[in-house]
Design a protein around this motif. Sequence first.
Motif, PDB file in Angstrom:
ATOM      1  N   GLN A 231      38.917  55.849  -0.635  1.00  0.00           N
ATOM      2  CA  GLN A 231      38.662  56.339  -1.992  1.00  0.00           C
ATOM      3  C   GLN A 231      39.978  56.379  -2.758  1.00  0.00           C
ATOM      4  OE1 GLN A 231      36.531  59.993  -2.007  1.00  0.00           O
ATOM      5  NE2 GLN A 231      36.406  60.121  -4.235  1.00  0.00           N
ATOM      6  N   VAL A 232      39.950  55.822  -3.959  1.00  0.00           N
ATOM      7  CA  VAL A 232      41.151  55.788  -4.783  1.00  0.00           C
ATOM      8  C   VAL A 232      41.533  57.197  -5.227  1.00  0.00           C
ATOM      9  CG1 VAL A 232      42.118  54.982  -6.957  1.00  0.00           C
ATOM     10  CG2 VAL A 232      40.689  53.458  -5.588  1.00  0.00           C
ATOM     11  N   GLN A 233      42.804  57.480  -5.160  1.00  0.00           N
ATOM     12  CA  GLN A 233      43.303  58.776  -5.608  1.00  0.00           C
ATOM     13  C   GLN A 233      44.670  58.593  -6.253  1.00  0.00           C
ATOM     14  OE1 GLN A 233      43.893  61.734  -2.534  1.00  0.00           O
ATOM     15  NE2 GLN A 233      43.704  63.422  -3.985  1.00  0.00           N
ATOM     16  N   PHE A 234      44.854  59.272  -7.387  1.00  0.00           N
ATOM     17  CA  PHE A 234      46.143  59.316  -8.057  1.00  0.00           C
ATOM     18  C   PHE A 234      46.606  60.766  -8.126  1.00  0.00           C
ATOM     19  CE2 PHE A 234      45.947  54.987  -9.065  1.00  0.00           C
ATOM     20  CZ  PHE A 234      44.716  54.668  -9.630  1.00  0.00           C
ATOM     21  N   VAL A 235      47.854  61.013  -7.722  1.00  0.00           N
ATOM     22  CA  VAL A 235      48.412  62.362  -7.766  1.00  0.00           C
ATOM     23  C   VAL A 235      49.682  62.312  -8.600  1.00  0.00           C
ATOM     24  CG1 VAL A 235      49.312  64.288  -6.438  1.00  0.00           C
ATOM     25  CG2 VAL A 235      47.440  62.912  -5.509  1.00  0.00           C
ATOM     26  N   GLU A 236      49.611  62.950  -9.769  1.00  0.00           N
ATOM     27  CA  GLU A 236      50.734  62.973 -10.688  1.00  0.00           C
ATOM     28  C   GLU A 236      51.556  64.246 -10.507  1.00  0.00           C
ATOM     29  OE1 GLU A 236      47.164  60.939 -12.686  1.00  0.00           O
ATOM     30  OE2 GLU A 236      47.495  62.835 -11.650  1.00  0.00           O
ATOM     31  N   SER A 237      52.862  64.136 -10.740  1.00  0.00           N
ATOM     32  CA  SER A 237      53.750  65.291 -10.618  1.00  0.00           C
ATOM     33  C   SER A 237      54.953  65.118 -11.536  1.00  0.00           C
ATOM     34  CB  SER A 237      54.217  65.454  -9.164  1.00  0.00           C
ATOM     35  OG  SER A 237      54.949  64.325  -8.752  1.00  0.00           O
ATOM     36  N   GLY A 238      55.692  66.207 -11.709  1.00  0.00           N
ATOM     37  CA  GLY A 238      56.944  66.135 -12.446  1.00  0.00           C
ATOM     38  C   GLY A 238      56.911  66.713 -13.847  1.00  0.00           C
TER      39      GLY A 238
ATOM     40  N   SER B  43      46.760  56.069  -3.738  1.00  0.00           N
ATOM     41  CA  SER B  43      46.247  55.788  -2.398  1.00  0.00           C
ATOM     42  C   SER B  43      44.846  55.210  -2.525  1.00  0.00           C
ATOM     43  CB  SER B  43      46.227  57.061  -1.536  1.00  0.00           C
ATOM     44  OG  SER B  43      45.422  58.055  -2.123  1.00  0.00           O
ATOM     45  N   GLY B  44      44.394  54.522  -1.484  1.00  0.00           N
ATOM     46  CA  GLY B  44      43.044  53.988  -1.472  1.00  0.00           C
ATOM     47  C   GLY B  44      42.855  52.707  -2.247  1.00  0.00           C
TER      48      GLY B  44
ATOM     49  N   SER C  70      58.394  52.428 -14.222  1.00  0.00           N
ATOM     50  CA  SER C  70      58.842  51.648 -13.076  1.00  0.00           C
ATOM     51  C   SER C  70      57.855  51.852 -11.930  1.00  0.00           C
ATOM     52  CB  SER C  70      60.252  52.072 -12.650  1.00  0.00           C
ATOM     53  OG  SER C  70      60.290  53.449 -12.309  1.00  0.00           O
ATOM     54  N   ARG C  71      57.933  50.977 -10.940  1.00  0.00           N
ATOM     55  CA  ARG C  71      57.017  51.079  -9.817  1.00  0.00           C
ATOM     56  C   ARG C  71      57.723  50.709  -8.518  1.00  0.00           C
ATOM     57  NH1 ARG C  71      52.124  47.373 -10.925  1.00  0.00           N
ATOM     58  NH2 ARG C  71      51.530  47.946  -8.798  1.00  0.00           N
ATOM     59  N   ASP C  72      57.182  51.255  -7.429  1.00  0.00           N
ATOM     60  CA  ASP C  72      57.646  50.923  -6.086  1.00  0.00           C
ATOM     61  C   ASP C  72      56.413  50.534  -5.285  1.00  0.00           C
ATOM     62  OD1 ASP C  72      58.391  51.035  -3.347  1.00  0.00           O
ATOM     63  OD2 ASP C  72      60.060  52.354  -3.820  1.00  0.00           O
ATOM     64  N   ASN C  73      56.247  49.246  -5.053  1.00  0.00           N
ATOM     65  CA  ASN C  73      55.026  48.775  -4.393  1.00  0.00           C
ATOM     66  C   ASN C  73      54.991  49.143  -2.911  1.00  0.00           C
ATOM     67  OD1 ASN C  73      53.929  47.679  -6.703  1.00  0.00           O
ATOM     68  ND2 ASN C  73      54.835  45.659  -6.359  1.00  0.00           N
ATOM     69  N   VAL C  74      56.121  49.436  -2.320  1.00  0.00           N
ATOM     70  CA  VAL C  74      56.147  49.858  -0.918  1.00  0.00           C
ATOM     71  C   VAL C  74      55.675  51.309  -0.808  1.00  0.00           C
ATOM     72  CG1 VAL C  74      57.601  50.256   1.095  1.00  0.00           C
ATOM     73  CG2 VAL C  74      57.957  48.222  -0.321  1.00  0.00           C
ATOM     74  N   LYS C  75      56.214  52.142  -1.666  1.00  0.00           N
ATOM     75  CA  LYS C  75      55.839  53.565  -1.646  1.00  0.00           C
ATOM     76  C   LYS C  75      54.520  53.820  -2.365  1.00  0.00           C
ATOM     77  CE  LYS C  75      60.582  55.312  -1.466  1.00  0.00           C
ATOM     78  NZ  LYS C  75      61.607  56.139  -2.168  1.00  0.00           N
ATOM     79  N   LYS C  76      54.032  52.818  -3.119  1.00  0.00           N
ATOM     80  CA  LYS C  76      52.808  52.967  -3.916  1.00  0.00           C
ATOM     81  C   LYS C  76      52.974  54.075  -4.950  1.00  0.00           C
ATOM     82  CE  LYS C  76      49.561  51.177  -0.476  1.00  0.00           C
ATOM     83  NZ  LYS C  76      48.266  51.425   0.227  1.00  0.00           N
TER      84      LYS C  76
ATOM     85  N   ILE D 111      40.007  51.068 -15.476  1.00  0.00           N
ATOM     86  CA  ILE D 111      40.289  52.448 -15.107  1.00  0.00           C
ATOM     87  C   ILE D 111      39.471  52.869 -13.892  1.00  0.00           C
ATOM     88  CG2 ILE D 111      40.114  54.843 -15.900  1.00  0.00           C
ATOM     89  CD1 ILE D 111      42.334  53.260 -17.226  1.00  0.00           C
ATOM     90  N   LEU D 112      40.141  53.548 -12.969  1.00  0.00           N
ATOM     91  CA  LEU D 112      39.498  54.146 -11.808  1.00  0.00           C
ATOM     92  C   LEU D 112      39.387  55.660 -12.028  1.00  0.00           C
ATOM     93  CD1 LEU D 112      41.461  52.042  -9.187  1.00  0.00           C
ATOM     94  CD2 LEU D 112      39.130  51.651 -10.010  1.00  0.00           C
ATOM     95  N   ARG D 113      39.008  56.379 -10.982  1.00  0.00           N
ATOM     96  CA  ARG D 113      38.822  57.821 -11.150  1.00  0.00           C
ATOM     97  C   ARG D 113      40.148  58.486 -11.535  1.00  0.00           C
ATOM     98  NH1 ARG D 113      36.764  61.844  -6.434  1.00  0.00           N
ATOM     99  NH2 ARG D 113      38.907  61.520  -5.732  1.00  0.00           N
ATOM    100  N   TRP D 114      40.087  59.346 -12.551  1.00  0.00           N
ATOM    101  CA  TRP D 114      41.300  60.019 -13.017  1.00  0.00           C
ATOM    102  C   TRP D 114      41.749  61.109 -12.042  1.00  0.00           C
ATOM    103  CZ3 TRP D 114      43.881  57.933 -16.901  1.00  0.00           C
ATOM    104  CH2 TRP D 114      43.197  57.159 -17.834  1.00  0.00           C
ATOM    105  N   GLY D 115      43.061  61.280 -11.946  1.00  0.00           N
ATOM    106  CA  GLY D 115      43.602  62.413 -11.226  1.00  0.00           C
ATOM    107  C   GLY D 115      43.656  63.636 -12.126  1.00  0.00           C
TER     108      GLY D 115
END
Length: 114
Positions: free
Chosen positions: A1-8, A25-26, A70-76, A101-105
């Motif tokens: 299952q797709v999941q986005f976790v935002e922080s900062g 993730s997912g 920016s993005r880090d494809n290894v760390k996702k 768009i996928l499920r929002w975090g």
Amino acid sequence: QVQFVESGGGLVQPGGSLRLSCAASGMIFSSFAMGWYRQPPGKQRELVARISSGGSTNYADSVKGRFTISRDNVKKTVDLQMNSLKSEDTANYYCNRFPGILRWGQGTPVTVSS
């Protein structure tokens, strides 16, 4: 299952900086373009920055020259460096795929105020 976790997010004075981070993730992260979106209080959600799978970037006029994605494809992960913040940048910030768009975090709140 797709999941986005935002922080900062947080409270910052006008002219200040914040760095947001999003962990995905997912999904096959490296295959898709990603975007940072924001929803100011009482307004619709809008795209502020996007980055292709290969790293090409595009910004809304309102943040151009101040925000960097920016993005880090290894760390996702996908980050948003925000400088020279203004009161009108106050919003809840989200990451998601672009387009499609996928499920929002939950997002991360940014408040710019003195």
